[in-house]
Design a protein around this motif. Structure first.
Motif, PDB file in Angstrom:
ATOM      1  N   PRO A 162       0.827  -1.211   0.000  1.00 44.39           N
ATOM      2  CA  PRO A 162       0.000   0.000   0.000  1.00 44.39           C
ATOM      3  C   PRO A 162       0.864   1.266   0.000  1.00 44.39           C
ATOM      4  O   PRO A 162       1.850   1.360   0.732  1.00 44.39           O
ATOM      5  CB  PRO A 162      -0.805  -0.117   1.297  1.00 44.39           C
ATOM      6  CG  PRO A 162      -0.791  -1.572   1.637  1.00 44.39           C
ATOM      7  CD  PRO A 162       0.541  -2.068   1.168  1.00 44.39           C
ATOM      8  N   ILE A 163       0.488   2.226  -0.839  1.00 47.27           N
ATOM      9  CA  ILE A 163       1.190   3.507  -0.928  1.00 47.27           C
ATOM     10  C   ILE A 163       0.180   4.637  -0.776  1.00 47.27           C
ATOM     11  O   ILE A 163      -0.825   4.685  -1.489  1.00 47.27           O
ATOM     12  CB  ILE A 163       1.923   3.657  -2.276  1.00 47.27           C
ATOM     13  CG1 ILE A 163       3.002   2.574  -2.425  1.00 47.27           C
ATOM     14  CG2 ILE A 163       2.551   5.053  -2.392  1.00 47.27           C
ATOM     15  CD1 ILE A 163       3.702   2.599  -3.773  1.00 47.27           C
ATOM     16  N   ILE A 164       0.450   5.547   0.168  1.00 46.30           N
ATOM     17  CA  ILE A 164      -0.358   6.750   0.348  1.00 46.30           C
ATOM     18  C   ILE A 164       0.489   7.949  -0.053  1.00 46.30           C
ATOM     19  O   ILE A 164       1.630   8.088   0.396  1.00 46.30           O
ATOM     20  CB  ILE A 164      -0.829   6.907   1.808  1.00 46.30           C
ATOM     21  CG1 ILE A 164      -1.766   5.758   2.188  1.00 46.30           C
ATOM     22  CG2 ILE A 164      -1.548   8.244   2.001  1.00 46.30           C
ATOM     23  CD1 ILE A 164      -2.222   5.794   3.643  1.00 46.30           C
ATOM     24  N   MET A 165      -0.073   8.800  -0.897  1.00 45.67           N
ATOM     25  CA  MET A 165       0.654   9.987  -1.341  1.00 45.67           C
ATOM     26  C   MET A 165       0.086  11.231  -0.666  1.00 45.67           C
ATOM     27  O   MET A 165      -1.134  11.383  -0.556  1.00 45.67           O
ATOM     28  CB  MET A 165       0.576  10.110  -2.864  1.00 45.67           C
ATOM     29  CG  MET A 165       1.525  11.136  -3.448  1.00 45.67           C
ATOM     30  SD  MET A 165       1.709  10.946  -5.242  1.00 45.67           S
ATOM     31  CE  MET A 165       2.791   9.516  -5.298  1.00 45.67           C
ATOM     32  N   LEU A 166       0.970  12.108  -0.209  1.00 48.25           N
ATOM     33  CA  LEU A 166       0.573  13.378   0.397  1.00 48.25           C
ATOM     34  C   LEU A 166       0.670  14.464  -0.658  1.00 48.25           C
ATOM     35  O   LEU A 166       1.742  14.669  -1.250  1.00 48.25           O
ATOM     36  CB  LEU A 166       1.485  13.706   1.581  1.00 48.25           C
ATOM     37  CG  LEU A 166       1.596  12.641   2.678  1.00 48.25           C
ATOM     38  CD1 LEU A 166       2.572  13.101   3.762  1.00 48.25           C
ATOM     39  CD2 LEU A 166       0.226  12.341   3.286  1.00 48.25           C
ATOM     40  N   THR A 167      -0.432  15.154  -0.919  1.00 47.13           N
ATOM     41  CA  THR A 167      -0.462  16.177  -1.968  1.00 47.13           C
ATOM     42  C   THR A 167      -1.021  17.485  -1.425  1.00 47.13           C
ATOM     43  O   THR A 167      -1.684  17.511  -0.391  1.00 47.13           O
ATOM     44  CB  THR A 167      -1.334  15.729  -3.162  1.00 47.13           C
ATOM     45  OG1 THR A 167      -2.702  15.685  -2.743  1.00 47.13           O
ATOM     46  CG2 THR A 167      -0.927  14.372  -3.668  1.00 47.13           C
ATOM     47  N   ALA A 168      -0.748  18.568  -2.159  1.00 52.91           N
ATOM     48  CA  ALA A 168      -1.316  19.873  -1.791  1.00 52.91           C
ATOM     49  C   ALA A 168      -2.816  19.874  -2.049  1.00 52.91           C
ATOM     50  O   ALA A 168      -3.319  19.132  -2.903  1.00 52.91           O
ATOM     51  CB  ALA A 168      -0.640  20.981  -2.594  1.00 52.91           C
ATOM     52  N   LYS A 169      -3.522  20.707  -1.322  1.00 51.62           N
ATOM     53  CA  LYS A 169      -4.983  20.696  -1.386  1.00 51.62           C
ATOM     54  C   LYS A 169      -5.515  21.031  -2.770  1.00 51.62           C
ATOM     55  O   LYS A 169      -6.547  20.527  -3.205  1.00 51.62           O
ATOM     56  CB  LYS A 169      -5.536  21.696  -0.360  1.00 51.62           C
ATOM     57  CG  LYS A 169      -7.040  21.570  -0.143  1.00 51.62           C
ATOM     58  CD  LYS A 169      -7.489  22.408   1.036  1.00 51.62           C
ATOM     59  CE  LYS A 169      -8.968  22.197   1.340  1.00 51.62           C
ATOM     60  NZ  LYS A 169      -9.410  22.998   2.501  1.00 51.62           N
ATOM     61  N   ASP A 170      -4.791  21.899  -3.510  1.00 50.71           N
ATOM     62  CA  ASP A 170      -5.307  22.350  -4.793  1.00 50.71           C
ATOM     63  C   ASP A 170      -4.686  21.604  -5.987  1.00 50.71           C
ATOM     64  O   ASP A 170      -4.857  22.016  -7.130  1.00 50.71           O
ATOM     65  CB  ASP A 170      -5.059  23.854  -4.958  1.00 50.71           C
ATOM     66  CG  ASP A 170      -3.577  24.207  -4.856  1.00 50.71           C
ATOM     67  OD1 ASP A 170      -2.792  23.311  -4.488  1.00 50.71           O
ATOM     68  OD2 ASP A 170      -3.230  25.365  -5.133  1.00 50.71           O
ATOM     69  N   GLN A 226      -3.053  14.476  -7.843  1.00 52.13           N
ATOM     70  CA  GLN A 226      -3.739  13.373  -7.186  1.00 52.13           C
ATOM     71  C   GLN A 226      -4.145  12.306  -8.201  1.00 52.13           C
ATOM     72  O   GLN A 226      -3.967  11.104  -7.971  1.00 52.13           O
ATOM     73  CB  GLN A 226      -4.962  13.897  -6.432  1.00 52.13           C
ATOM     74  CG  GLN A 226      -4.617  14.833  -5.283  1.00 52.13           C
ATOM     75  CD  GLN A 226      -5.782  15.723  -4.857  1.00 52.13           C
ATOM     76  OE1 GLN A 226      -6.905  15.527  -5.290  1.00 52.13           O
ATOM     77  NE2 GLN A 226      -5.507  16.693  -4.003  1.00 52.13           N
ATOM     78  N   VAL A 227      -4.676  12.754  -9.330  1.00 54.44           N
ATOM     79  CA  VAL A 227      -5.093  11.820 -10.378  1.00 54.44           C
ATOM     80  C   VAL A 227      -3.892  11.061 -10.927  1.00 54.44           C
ATOM     81  O   VAL A 227      -3.921   9.834 -11.064  1.00 54.44           O
ATOM     82  CB  VAL A 227      -5.822  12.561 -11.517  1.00 54.44           C
ATOM     83  CG1 VAL A 227      -6.074  11.624 -12.696  1.00 54.44           C
ATOM     84  CG2 VAL A 227      -7.134  13.142 -11.014  1.00 54.44           C
ATOM     85  N   ILE A 228      -2.816  11.778 -11.218  1.00 53.19           N
ATOM     86  CA  ILE A 228      -1.607  11.148 -11.750  1.00 53.19           C
ATOM     87  C   ILE A 228      -1.033  10.164 -10.735  1.00 53.19           C
ATOM     88  O   ILE A 228      -0.621   9.052 -11.080  1.00 53.19           O
ATOM     89  CB  ILE A 228      -0.547  12.204 -12.121  1.00 53.19           C
ATOM     90  CG1 ILE A 228      -1.044  13.060 -13.295  1.00 53.19           C
ATOM     91  CG2 ILE A 228       0.775  11.541 -12.485  1.00 53.19           C
ATOM     92  CD1 ILE A 228      -0.173  14.256 -13.585  1.00 53.19           C
TER      93      ILE A 228
END
Length: 236
Positions: A76-84, A89-91
């Protein structure tokens, strides 16, 4: 649970370390992208989950995710992204991340996502192991589940098998290298003394071989003057 978190914000790491300790989870925090990937590759069997920040020094989260997925499709991999950063997120999901959490985030939210993701991963693993256990026949290259009437050759399903073709394959592979005469196969598979033309066996074997050929090398062999046998021990 052993977690690797690759995140360059030391305050975020310190905060999450406290929450991971409360859950009794082992964790390692790395602040550089390339260092994080190298560490994962050195000890790739021991990690249960990876948390990746998108923006990291030396190598970004996207690159790390791609490299991890080349060698491990299941962790399992969770990615942390900026809110905007919706496009990121899609990529991220497209290249192999299982979930994403937007910054700033609540530690409890991340903990909940981790638990949900690991439950899902464990359930998939259990189902995979359960399916593996249900194969009544397992040879070098063939697996057969009689209940579901699935036959996997070279890890690919042999598609379109008729009931009699499946029964032929099952009977032959259940006794590898044993030669069966046409008369024996008629009795075993048609389940009665068959008074028709024995060439019906040849016709079914021919169709079975055609379907096997679409999957890989042939494993049903003719023993001239006697009958047929299953043998995949010489096939690479």
């Amino acid at each position: 649970m052993k977690i690797m978190m690759i995140e360059d914000n030391s305050s975020v790491c310190e905060m999450m370390e406290m929450f991971f300790q409360k859950e009794d989870w082992d964790s390692l925090f790395i602040h550089d992208g390339k260092e994080g990937l190298d560490t994962f590759l050195e000890e790739k069997e021991q990690w249960n989950l990876v948390i990746l920040d998108l923006n990291l020094p030396s190598m970004d989260g996207m690159q790390i995710c791609r490299e991890i997925r080349k060698i491990n499709k299941k962790i399992p991999i969770i990615m942390l992204t900026a809110k905007d950063s919706e496009s990121d997120q899609v990529i991220g999901l497209e290249i192999g991340a299982d979930d994403y959490v937007t910054k700033p985030f609540s530690p409890l939210t991340l903990i909940a996502r981790i638990k949900a993701l690991t439950r899902r991963a464990n359930l998939l693993l259990e189902k995979s192991e359960e399916k593996e256990k249900t194969y009544e026949i397992t040879t070098k290259h063939l697996k057969i589940n009689k209940k579901t009437r699935e036959a996997l050759l070279y890890n690919k399903e042999i598609e379109g098998l008729t009931p009699k073709e499946f029964d032929l394959l099952y009977t032959l592979s259940k006794n590898p290298k044993q030669v069966f005469s046409r008369e024996q196969l008629l009795t075993l598979i048609w389940d009665y003394e068959y008074f028709g033309d024995e060439r019906t066996v040849d016709a079914h074997i021919k169709k079975l071989r055609q379907k096997i050929d679409k999957t890989g090398s042939q494993v049903i062999q003719t023993v001239w003057g006697v009958g047929y046998k299953f043998d995949d021990t010489e096939v690479e």
